[in-house]
Write a protein that holds these residues in place. Sequence first.
Motif, PDB file in Angstrom:
ATOM      1  N   SER A 265       0.755  -1.138  -0.037  1.00  0.00           N
ATOM      2  CA  SER A 265       0.090  -0.136   0.005  1.00  0.00           C
ATOM      3  C   SER A 265       0.792   1.500  -0.103  1.00  0.00           C
ATOM      4  O   SER A 265       0.350   2.488  -0.308  1.00  0.00           O
ATOM      5  CB  SER A 265      -0.935   0.088   1.179  1.00  0.00           C
ATOM      6  OG  SER A 265      -0.076  -0.243   2.196  1.00  0.00           O
ATOM      7  N   ASN A 266       2.147   1.051   0.279  1.00  0.00           N
ATOM      8  CA  ASN A 266       2.834   2.244   0.489  1.00  0.00           C
ATOM      9  C   ASN A 266       4.340   2.039   0.170  1.00  0.00           C
ATOM     10  O   ASN A 266       5.304   2.219   1.037  1.00  0.00           O
ATOM     11  CB  ASN A 266       2.878   2.953   1.945  1.00  0.00           C
ATOM     12  CG  ASN A 266       3.122   4.229   2.095  1.00  0.00           C
ATOM     13  OD1 ASN A 266       3.542   4.855   0.945  1.00  0.00           O
ATOM     14  ND2 ASN A 266       3.485   4.765   3.234  1.00  0.00           N
ATOM     15  N   PRO A 267       4.790   1.636  -0.767  1.00  0.00           N
ATOM     16  CA  PRO A 267       6.237   1.196  -1.285  1.00  0.00           C
ATOM     17  C   PRO A 267       6.797   2.473  -1.383  1.00  0.00           C
ATOM     18  O   PRO A 267       6.415   3.615  -1.875  1.00  0.00           O
ATOM     19  CB  PRO A 267       5.971   0.599  -2.839  1.00  0.00           C
ATOM     20  CG  PRO A 267       4.718   1.238  -3.348  1.00  0.00           C
ATOM     21  CD  PRO A 267       3.908   1.391  -2.183  1.00  0.00           C
ATOM     22  N   GLN A 268       8.187   2.606  -1.034  1.00  0.00           N
ATOM     23  CA  GLN A 268       9.048   3.753  -0.917  1.00  0.00           C
ATOM     24  C   GLN A 268      10.250   3.680  -1.934  1.00  0.00           C
ATOM     25  O   GLN A 268      10.376   4.833  -2.648  1.00  0.00           O
ATOM     26  CB  GLN A 268       9.861   3.828   0.458  1.00  0.00           C
ATOM     27  CG  GLN A 268       8.746   3.580   1.598  1.00  0.00           C
ATOM     28  CD  GLN A 268       7.742   4.889   1.526  1.00  0.00           C
ATOM     29  OE1 GLN A 268       8.406   6.156   1.410  1.00  0.00           O
ATOM     30  NE2 GLN A 268       6.644   4.977   1.746  1.00  0.00           N
ATOM     31  N   GLN A 269      10.715   2.749  -2.068  1.00  0.00           N
ATOM     32  CA  GLN A 269      11.760   2.537  -3.102  1.00  0.00           C
ATOM     33  C   GLN A 269      11.434   2.256  -4.681  1.00  0.00           C
ATOM     34  O   GLN A 269      10.175   1.698  -4.675  1.00  0.00           O
ATOM     35  CB  GLN A 269      12.836   1.362  -2.826  1.00  0.00           C
ATOM     36  CG  GLN A 269      13.468   1.463  -1.240  1.00  0.00           C
ATOM     37  CD  GLN A 269      14.287   2.666  -1.251  1.00  0.00           C
ATOM     38  OE1 GLN A 269      15.098   3.271  -2.183  1.00  0.00           O
ATOM     39  NE2 GLN A 269      14.342   3.450  -0.154  1.00  0.00           N
ATOM     40  N   PRO A 270      11.988   2.899  -5.602  1.00  0.00           N
ATOM     41  CA  PRO A 270      11.650   2.646  -6.842  1.00  0.00           C
ATOM     42  C   PRO A 270      11.483   1.346  -7.253  1.00  0.00           C
ATOM     43  O   PRO A 270      10.510   1.034  -7.878  1.00  0.00           O
ATOM     44  CB  PRO A 270      12.930   3.146  -7.613  1.00  0.00           C
ATOM     45  CG  PRO A 270      13.475   4.363  -6.693  1.00  0.00           C
ATOM     46  CD  PRO A 270      13.320   3.667  -5.331  1.00  0.00           C
ATOM     47  N   THR A 271      12.429   0.549  -6.886  1.00  0.00           N
ATOM     48  CA  THR A 271      12.315  -1.043  -7.409  1.00  0.00           C
ATOM     49  C   THR A 271      11.031  -1.582  -6.711  1.00  0.00           C
ATOM     50  O   THR A 271      10.316  -2.443  -7.416  1.00  0.00           O
ATOM     51  CB  THR A 271      13.567  -1.648  -6.601  1.00  0.00           C
ATOM     52  OG1 THR A 271      14.799  -1.151  -7.556  1.00  0.00           O
ATOM     53  CG2 THR A 271      13.350  -3.184  -7.032  1.00  0.00           C
ATOM     54  N   THR A 272      10.642  -1.307  -5.434  1.00  0.00           N
ATOM     55  CA  THR A 272       9.819  -1.781  -4.748  1.00  0.00           C
ATOM     56  C   THR A 272       8.455  -1.313  -5.643  1.00  0.00           C
ATOM     57  O   THR A 272       7.481  -2.146  -5.747  1.00  0.00           O
ATOM     58  CB  THR A 272       9.598  -1.231  -3.152  1.00  0.00           C
ATOM     59  OG1 THR A 272      10.963  -1.497  -2.818  1.00  0.00           O
ATOM     60  CG2 THR A 272       8.669  -2.057  -2.407  1.00  0.00           C
ATOM     61  N   LYS A 273       8.407  -0.159  -5.802  1.00  0.00           N
ATOM     62  CA  LYS A 273       7.339   0.347  -6.436  1.00  0.00           C
ATOM     63  C   LYS A 273       6.939  -0.264  -7.922  1.00  0.00           C
ATOM     64  O   LYS A 273       5.828  -0.693  -8.289  1.00  0.00           O
ATOM     65  CB  LYS A 273       7.106   1.946  -6.890  1.00  0.00           C
ATOM     66  CG  LYS A 273       7.013   2.649  -5.725  1.00  0.00           C
ATOM     67  CD  LYS A 273       7.389   4.088  -5.961  1.00  0.00           C
ATOM     68  CE  LYS A 273       7.284   5.046  -4.641  1.00  0.00           C
ATOM     69  NZ  LYS A 273       7.671   6.481  -4.802  1.00  0.00           N
TER      70      LYS A 273
END
Lengths: 378, 216
Positions: A265-273
């Motif tokens: 619901s709230n990814p921070q890092q670009p890769t995670t996104k």
Amino acid sequence: MDKKKEGSFLSIISKSMRDTIDLIRSITAQGGSITMIQFEGVAKTYQSGKQEIHALNGIDLTVETGEIYGVIGFSGAGKSSLIRTVNLLERPSSGRVLIQGKDISTLSSKEIRTIRKDIGMIFQHFNLLNSKTVYHNVAMPLLLAKTPKADIEKQVKDLLDFVGLGDQAQKYPDQLSGGQKQRIGIARALATNPSVLLCDEATSALDPQTTKSILDLLRKINKEYNITILLITHEMGVIREICDKVAVLEAGKVIEQGSVFDIFSNPQQPTTKRFVRSVMNDELPESLLAQIQDAKSDNAIYRLQFTGNSVGKPFMSHVSRDFKVDLNVLFGNITELQGIPYGNLIVEFSGEPNEIKRALSSIRDSNIHIEEVNNYVS
Amino acid sequence: MSVNYEQILEALWETIYMTGAAFGFSLLIGFPLGILLVVTRKGHLLENEAVSKMLNIVINIFRSVPFIILMVAIIPLTRLIVGTSIGTAAAIVPLVFYAGPYIARLIENSLLEVDKGVIEAAQAMGASPMQIIFRFLIPEALSSLVLALTIAVVGLIGASAMAGAIGGGGLGDLAITYGYQRFDTLVMFITVAILVVLVQGVQSLGNVLSRTVRRS
Ligand SMILES: Nc1ncnc2c1ncn2[C@@H]1O[C@H](COP(=O)(O)OP(=O)(O)O)[C@@H](O)[C@H]1O
Ligand SMILES: [Mg+2]
């Protein structure tokens, strides 16, 4: 007492003291239950010719008993290296891995073999014996442990029934489908009644439908036998489907970790996104994007995220009644993460900038996360 | 024809005896060596650079000496073991020196074909190195091992005929003494025919056996 004896005596004392401290720490960390797997600054460097490959660079992770923990990363991120340090198929170059509070790197090879029987493992390519029947494959860990034949027969039968292959015992692996082969792998891994199951890309060679059935089986194993599962994958769908917690691995480092709900619901890092977007289907359709970019600049477009109890609040009617704004829903979806509803709306606000501002802050107050789409798109 | 059927039968028996005995002893030496060659490799079960290097050098030396030279070169050793350097029993010694290292290589090759993942699965379930060798590696390679050993037997049949050249007896001896030196074409023809049938038979047997042990 001679010097040598004294030295070894002291080292035994200090080792057992260290073990005890580890144990106490792992018990107190989690309200009485023992932490199942603890990575402490785990690093792994491979020597490839003259070149050094730093596959893992200081991994700290904690897998609690009974969890399904997922590690995701692109190919080459170091996932396999990481999972293989748990049963010492790879030795960490530095750092420690504790299993139920016990530092496994200090064990003798005999002790390692014993602890490996408590850690089941399944593989992307199943790694079955093609020369042996399904029955014999599952019986193998029991044969190695010199279990009496009658007990083996009963246990293998139970295991095969559990994984849904009760009627395939006399077949050979190459007569079965990928999903069935992975079920043999799972039955084999469960034969020694382990506390932990390691899954190295266990569904990556399977089609989506088979993947789902294998994941269902893994969840059943976790629930019914309370077996802790550590799995690695490059598919975010697998994480969403069964994991409680997730860590994102990139270039041998954990760049983000947390509960599956929080990460999705709230990814921070670009890769995670990128990973989250690969399965959440909350990308704006292309045509809509073009439309937004063409639109008059005074219209503001926002992404609203609802989680848990904020789903189902009639905020739209409230907002349009209380403020002088018009709301136009461009795109939306609701999914479920770990049993919690999770929704996404792309909404166009038109009206006085001041009114829009007030409307947005009122929406924020009702626990709805807001993001401007233009930022999101870029 | 300058020989009778009894002589041919006896020569056939000598060939079978030489090949069989040499194969047995060679297997005894070559099988463990083949396993050692594999498991002492880098990254394998019992990685050991010193043992691996030494084995490879020794085996390569034996493999690079032509059989006919090997036979002559180890005559003193043959005398020491058998008491004589002439006859069927004496021919077995050089045959073993020839086939033992050969079989070691063949077995190494077959065992290397086994999927690394299978060995990993074995390690992950807590198998000891011995258990991995005997319960995973060998059963998985068995079918290919049988084919490899078939090649070894065929090679031994050929080499045993060559051993006839220095009076080792057998079909090779017959062919040289009567067929070649006394210009008896018929004897030459018959011995070659028997050798062809023998090799065909061994190969077919190997094929069938390999297929039946594929699944055990
Ligand atoms: N045995 C090995 N020898 C040398 N390099 C290796 C070895 N195993 C893995 N690597 C390297 O380490 C890095 C991480 O690999 P791996 O752990 O397999 O990643 P993943 O499973 O995430 O794809 C890669 O660059 C890979 O090439
Ligand atoms: Mg991998």
